[in-house]
Design a protein around this motif. Structure first.
Motif, mmCIF file in Angstrom:
data_model
loop_
_atom_site.group_PDB
_atom_site.id
_atom_site.type_symbol
_atom_site.label_atom_id
_atom_site.label_comp_id
_atom_site.label_asym_id
_atom_site.label_seq_id
_atom_site.Cartn_x
_atom_site.Cartn_y
_atom_site.Cartn_z
ATOM 1 N N THR A 27 32.557 47.297 37.840
ATOM 2 C CA THR A 27 33.350 47.128 38.946
ATOM 3 C C THR A 27 34.460 45.322 38.753
ATOM 4 O OG1 THR A 27 31.432 45.928 40.383
ATOM 5 C CG2 THR A 27 32.477 48.285 40.253
ATOM 6 N N ALA A 28 34.509 45.519 40.585
ATOM 7 C CA ALA A 28 36.032 44.345 40.735
ATOM 8 C C ALA A 28 35.145 43.260 41.083
ATOM 9 C CB ALA A 28 37.044 44.463 41.984
ATOM 10 N N ARG A 29 33.640 43.801 41.718
ATOM 11 C CA ARG A 29 33.097 42.560 42.766
ATOM 12 C C ARG A 29 32.112 41.602 41.351
ATOM 13 N NH1 ARG A 29 30.905 43.325 47.845
ATOM 14 N NH2 ARG A 29 31.690 45.635 47.417
ATOM 15 N N ASP A 30 31.621 43.038 40.142
ATOM 16 C CA ASP A 30 30.827 42.392 39.424
ATOM 17 C C ASP A 30 31.358 41.098 38.470
ATOM 18 O OD1 ASP A 30 28.900 44.095 40.120
ATOM 19 O OD2 ASP A 30 29.064 45.787 38.787
ATOM 20 N N LEU A 31 32.798 41.024 38.094
ATOM 21 C CA LEU A 31 33.632 40.441 37.171
ATOM 22 C C LEU A 31 34.078 39.226 38.618
ATOM 23 C CD1 LEU A 31 36.143 39.947 35.288
ATOM 24 C CD2 LEU A 31 37.535 40.867 36.795
ATOM 25 N N ILE A 32 34.292 39.510 39.733
ATOM 26 C CA ILE A 32 34.469 37.934 40.391
ATOM 27 C C ILE A 32 32.942 37.504 40.493
ATOM 28 C CG2 ILE A 32 34.562 37.762 43.160
ATOM 29 C CD1 ILE A 32 36.546 39.990 43.179
ATOM 30 N N SER A 33 31.888 37.436 40.898
ATOM 31 C CA SER A 33 30.675 37.601 40.521
ATOM 32 C C SER A 33 30.628 36.616 39.714
ATOM 33 C CB SER A 33 29.768 38.516 41.095
ATOM 34 O OG SER A 33 29.490 39.924 39.847
ATOM 35 N N LYS A 34 30.937 36.833 38.182
ATOM 36 C CA LYS A 34 30.557 36.873 36.732
ATOM 37 C C LYS A 34 31.464 34.957 36.652
ATOM 38 C CE LYS A 34 31.409 36.793 32.120
ATOM 39 N NZ LYS A 34 32.327 36.202 31.816
ATOM 40 N N TYR A 35 32.193 34.976 37.662
ATOM 41 C CA TYR A 35 33.294 34.117 38.232
ATOM 42 C C TYR A 35 32.757 32.973 38.720
ATOM 43 C CZ TYR A 35 36.305 35.019 34.187
ATOM 44 O OH TYR A 35 36.831 36.060 32.387
ATOM 45 N N GLY A 36 31.675 33.625 40.345
ATOM 46 C CA GLY A 36 31.388 32.460 40.947
ATOM 47 C C GLY A 36 32.273 32.137 41.896
ATOM 48 N N LEU A 37 33.623 33.525 41.762
ATOM 49 C CA LEU A 37 34.365 32.890 43.193
ATOM 50 C C LEU A 37 34.037 32.931 44.884
ATOM 51 C CD1 LEU A 37 37.162 34.776 41.652
ATOM 52 C CD2 LEU A 37 36.841 32.028 41.813
ATOM 53 N N ASP A 38 34.390 32.338 45.620
ATOM 54 C CA ASP A 38 34.087 32.053 46.571
ATOM 55 C C ASP A 38 34.105 33.316 47.591
ATOM 56 O OD1 ASP A 38 35.771 31.220 48.273
ATOM 57 O OD2 ASP A 38 34.849 29.167 48.110
ATOM 58 N N ASP A 39 34.255 34.053 49.090
ATOM 59 C CA ASP A 39 34.280 35.310 49.626
ATOM 60 C C ASP A 39 36.089 35.028 49.885
ATOM 61 O OD1 ASP A 39 31.944 36.780 49.288
ATOM 62 O OD2 ASP A 39 32.044 36.758 51.567
ATOM 63 N N ASN A 40 36.132 33.731 50.194
ATOM 64 C CA ASN A 40 37.646 32.703 50.880
ATOM 65 C C ASN A 40 39.148 33.187 49.653
ATOM 66 O OD1 ASN A 40 39.109 31.507 52.629
ATOM 67 N ND2 ASN A 40 38.988 30.180 51.255
ATOM 68 N N THR A 41 38.199 32.323 48.625
ATOM 69 C CA THR A 41 39.419 33.084 47.345
ATOM 70 C C THR A 41 39.648 34.366 47.026
ATOM 71 O OG1 THR A 41 38.178 30.717 46.108
ATOM 72 C CG2 THR A 41 39.422 32.101 44.552
ATOM 73 N N VAL A 42 38.247 35.245 47.067
ATOM 74 C CA VAL A 42 38.473 36.453 46.798
ATOM 75 C C VAL A 42 39.708 37.236 47.683
ATOM 76 C CG1 VAL A 42 36.257 38.944 46.681
ATOM 77 C CG2 VAL A 42 35.689 36.741 45.718
ATOM 78 N N ASP A 43 38.940 37.258 48.783
ATOM 79 C CA ASP A 43 40.473 37.334 50.022
ATOM 80 C C ASP A 43 41.450 37.663 49.761
ATOM 81 O OD1 ASP A 43 39.645 38.942 52.344
ATOM 82 O OD2 ASP A 43 40.514 37.300 53.638
ATOM 83 N N PHE A 44 41.824 35.807 49.098
ATOM 84 C CA PHE A 44 43.109 36.721 49.358
ATOM 85 C C PHE A 44 43.940 36.578 48.033
ATOM 86 C CE2 PHE A 44 42.458 31.712 47.201
ATOM 87 C CZ PHE A 44 43.074 32.003 45.850
#
Length: 445
Positions: free
Chosen positions: A166-183
């Protein structure tokens, strides 16, 4: 009018015009009718006098706003992604020859009370004010992964199957914070809410790649392009195309009543006592109101200003996305700005829109966070319109109905609907592999 057609299209909105063009090019005999005496339906383009008549019930706009004919105010304002599906459709159908495009100056995102340029690659991530030092490095790694990702090259996948992850799993692999994920999710991948996080990451990654590739295309400040004189040129371009392929256009046809046989199948359309026969009917929701359901409402403010949107680097044209989380809302808000540089207003004047999926019955209050970012406004109009989607079974009644336009200020969702409808009508998949260099856009001198 007593002829037999493969398809009768009702309404000259953008979606209907694109479909009419695609179906004509595909060899179908098309009759295209509209009850209005102007092109565009909901997505029409108004001059200043028409704007005043529609929203103020007067035909005397203030003289200080300049000449009425210098205004081309699109009611459904949307920018085009330079490498996006609509540009591919325009090239595929050769409608590009009827239009002149110009690059859009800026693409921005609202974050923690401020407007920021949207960073689209590893270099821009390092310069962006949106993130602290360590987050920039993490974002840079993520952008490099996305840039290098090729579906056909397993080496670039880093051991992940993006159809399953999932997109969520991919994002967590790179440790991006919520703020970055938002934009990234809302201003780059252009998702309208956060449901995408639990969907396959492949769609998320493809959307970011499309943004970055579009941005690189014209070396402008955004991935978007827009026609000179606005979107009103598009339906007319498709009308010309249809005529080249033997299609017929009729404006100002009252009623346009769809006729059904005893089995509930559409077989023609009657107007002024004459019936044109057809195998299929394509239309917007207003022509078959009993075959659609309301799914929401868009609130919009239309503003005339004498300056660009503040904090957008004096952009004469641009988009600002306000992700829902930043505003404590369920859906994003969009700012759209265009001006005399795209010939949609007289010199020195800017047209700005604030749009969102309405969550209340009070557009003035609901749109305030976006309006507050605009600075001084010469004139403002508030408006809401309902959104509908079809509930019919097209294989039973031969009716193919488009979904109403959403609040987004880009074309991606609109074209998805058109491409899906094309496949339902023809049983074919639309091949949009085209030479993208066939569409060019001027940039600021």
């Amino acid at each position: 009018m007593d002829e037999q057609y493969d398809v009768i299209v009702l309404g000259t909105g953008l979606k209907e015009c694109i479909l009419s063009g695609l179906l004509s090019v595909n060899g179908l005999k098309v009759l295209h009718m509209d009850r209005n005496d102007y092109y565009g339906g909901e997505s029409t383009s108004l001059n200043l006098n028409q704007l005043w008549k529609r929203f103020k019930d007067s035909d005397k706009p203030p003289e200080n706003l300049g000449s009425s004919k210098d205004y081309n105010v699109d009611m459904i304002p949307k920018f085009m992604m330079a490498n996006g599906a609509l540009v591919r459709v325009l090239i595929h159908t050769d409608v590009t020859k009827y239009l002149n495009f110009k690059a859009v100056d800026g693409s921005y995102v609202y974050n923690k009370g401020k407007i920021h340029k949207v960073p689209a690659n590893d270099v821009e991530a390092l310069k962006s004010q949106l993130m602290g030092l360590f987050e920039k490095r993490r974002a840079r790694k993520f952008f490099i992964y996305v840039q290098d990702y090729e579906e056909s090259d397993p080496k670039s996948h880093e051991g992940m199957d993006l159809n399953k992850v999932t997109a969520r799993d991919l994002i967590s692999k790179y440790g991006l914070d919520d703020n970055t994920v938002d934009f990234i999710g809302h201003a780059l991948a252009l998702h309208r809410d956060d449901n995408y996080l639990d969907g396959p990451a492949i769609d998320f990654v493809k959307r970011i790649k499309l943004y970055a590739e579009s941005l690189a295309r014209f070396q402008g400040g955004s991935p978007y392009i827009y026609p000179l004189y606005g979107l009103g040129e598009l339906p007319q371009g498709f009308a010309r195309l249809s005529a080249v392929y033997g299609g017929t256009y009729m404006l100002g046809k009252p009623e346009c009543k769809v006729e059904f046989d005893e089995n509930g199948k559409a077989f023609g359309v009657t107007s002024e006592g004459e019936t044109a026969k057809c195998k299929k009917v394509v239309c917007d929701p207003s022509y078959l109101p009993d075959k659609v359901k309301k799914i929401g409402k868009v609130a919009r403010a239309i503003c005339i200003m004498s300056h660009p949107i503040p904090n957008t680097n004096d952009s004469h044209s641009g988009q600002v996305i306000l992700p829902q989380k930043q505003l404590g809302r369920k859906s994003d808000m969009y700012l759209f700005c265009c001006s005399y540089s795209h010939n949609v207003a007289p010199k020195g004047k800017y047209i700005a829109f604030v749009l969102t999926e309405a969550e209340t019955d009070n557009p003035q209050v609901e749109l305030k966070p976006g309006i507050d970012l605009l600075g001084p406004i010469d004139e403002i109009f508030f408006d809401t319109f309902d959104r509908y989607e079809p509930i019919n079974q097209h294989d039973v009644d031969n009716c193919f109905i488009s979904t109403s336009y959403d609040a987004t200020t880009h074309f991606e969702t609109t074209v998805e609907d058109v491409i899906a409808m094309y496949s339902k009508i023809t049983g074919k998949v639309l091949d949009l592999t085209v030479d993208l260099s066939a569409a060019s856009a001027a940039t600021e001198e």
